[in-house]
Design an enzyme around this catalytic site. Sequence first.
Site, PDB file in Angstrom:
ATOM      1  N   ASN A  44      31.333  78.703  29.142  1.00 22.21           N
ATOM      2  CA  ASN A  44      31.200  79.295  27.812  1.00 22.21           C
ATOM      3  C   ASN A  44      31.270  78.217  26.730  1.00 22.21           C
ATOM      4  OD1 ASN A  44      33.923  79.104  28.610  1.00 22.21           O
ATOM      5  ND2 ASN A  44      34.580  80.719  27.233  1.00 22.21           N
ATOM      6  N   GLU A  46      31.774  78.117  22.611  1.00 20.60           N
ATOM      7  CA  GLU A  46      32.108  78.917  21.423  1.00 20.60           C
ATOM      8  C   GLU A  46      31.637  78.220  20.147  1.00 20.60           C
ATOM      9  OE1 GLU A  46      36.288  79.889  21.817  1.00 20.60           O
ATOM     10  OE2 GLU A  46      35.813  81.334  23.398  1.00 20.60           O
ATOM     11  N   CYS A  55      28.099  82.880  26.475  1.00 17.10           N
ATOM     12  CA  CYS A  55      28.890  83.102  27.694  1.00 17.10           C
ATOM     13  C   CYS A  55      28.432  82.162  28.822  1.00 17.10           C
ATOM     14  CB  CYS A  55      28.710  84.530  28.182  1.00 17.10           C
ATOM     15  SG  CYS A  55      29.507  85.770  27.166  1.00 17.10           S
ATOM     16  N   GLU A  57      27.756  82.840  31.927  1.00 17.69           N
ATOM     17  CA  GLU A  57      26.675  83.374  32.766  1.00 17.69           C
ATOM     18  C   GLU A  57      25.315  83.107  32.138  1.00 17.69           C
ATOM     19  OE1 GLU A  57      29.401  84.814  31.661  1.00 17.69           O
ATOM     20  OE2 GLU A  57      29.960  86.578  32.813  1.00 17.69           O
ATOM     21  N   CYS A  89      30.341  90.318  30.812  1.00 17.19           N
ATOM     22  CA  CYS A  89      30.249  91.231  29.661  1.00 17.19           C
ATOM     23  C   CYS A  89      28.925  92.001  29.711  1.00 17.19           C
ATOM     24  CB  CYS A  89      30.380  90.461  28.356  1.00 17.19           C
ATOM     25  SG  CYS A  89      28.883  89.559  27.880  1.00 17.19           S
ATOM     26  N   CYS A  92      25.744  89.906  29.305  1.00 13.67           N
ATOM     27  CA  CYS A  92      25.435  89.109  30.504  1.00 13.67           C
ATOM     28  C   CYS A  92      24.919  89.987  31.640  1.00 13.67           C
ATOM     29  CB  CYS A  92      26.655  88.302  30.940  1.00 13.67           C
ATOM     30  SG  CYS A  92      26.993  86.953  29.782  1.00 13.67           S
TER      31      CYS A  92
HETATM   32  N1  THU Z   1      32.949  85.112  28.134  1.00 11.71           N
HETATM   33  C1  THU Z   1      32.073  84.613  29.056  1.00 11.71           C
HETATM   34  O1  THU Z   1      31.831  83.414  29.120  1.00 11.71           O
HETATM   35  N2  THU Z   1      31.485  85.502  29.892  1.00 11.71           N
HETATM   36  C2  THU Z   1      31.681  86.855  29.875  1.00 11.71           C
HETATM   37  O2  THU Z   1      31.007  87.587  30.580  1.00 11.71           O
HETATM   38  C3  THU Z   1      32.733  87.405  29.025  1.00 11.71           C
HETATM   39  C4  THU Z   1      33.259  86.505  27.977  1.00 11.71           C
HETATM   40  C5  THU Z   1      33.584  84.161  27.193  1.00 11.71           C
HETATM   41  C6  THU Z   1      33.121  84.311  25.766  1.00 11.71           C
HETATM   42  C7  THU Z   1      34.298  83.736  24.998  1.00 11.71           C
HETATM   43  O3  THU Z   1      34.133  82.334  24.867  1.00 11.71           O
HETATM   44  C8  THU Z   1      35.493  83.993  25.894  1.00 11.71           C
HETATM   45  O4  THU Z   1      34.978  84.366  27.163  1.00 11.71           O
HETATM   46  C9  THU Z   1      36.410  85.089  25.381  1.00 11.71           C
HETATM   47  O5  THU Z   1      35.688  86.226  25.075  1.00 11.71           O
END
Ligand code: THU
Length: 134
Positions: A44, A46, A55, A57, A89, A92
């Site tokens: 991930n 940010e 994310c 994925e 999520c 994704c």
């Molecule tokens: N996140 C992912 O990388 N994949 C997901 O499917 C769910 C959330 C990350 C996004 C963010 O940087 C952190 O998890 C908290 O939400």
Amino acid sequence: MEKIYQELMQEAKKISENTYSPYSKFPVGACVLYESGKRYLGCNVENVSYGLTLCAERNAISTAIAQNEKTKIKAIAIYSPKQAKCMPCGACRQWLSEFALEDGETKIILEDDENKLLVLSLEEIFPSGFKFEK
Ligand code: THU
């Protein structure tokens, strides 16, 4: 398959260490396996404008496309050191469905709190997703 799934999870764990997640402090790593046999990694990423976060994925899938991957996704391992059974999520799941096996049997590989693998299918966790014929 179990051995391959273990390998995918090990790679997802390793790439989760490269995360850029100073805001949530919630690292995620993903390793996606295609029918071609190739694997691609993502973590991930940010942003100070929170909604722009990418994310793990989708990062892994984007990398696959950039490498000219044309086959379908057989499996994806997802890992966070902060949460056992870290599920993808909704966004994704939709992205996975774009490149998933036609029969919905793309596997989602997670790890439980006893370090055991949990194997789900995309169809199980994302039934009736949006699609239309190209
Ligand atoms: N996140 C992912 O990388 N994949 C997901 O499917 C769910 C959330 C990350 C996004 C963010 O940087 C952190 O998890 C908290 O939400």
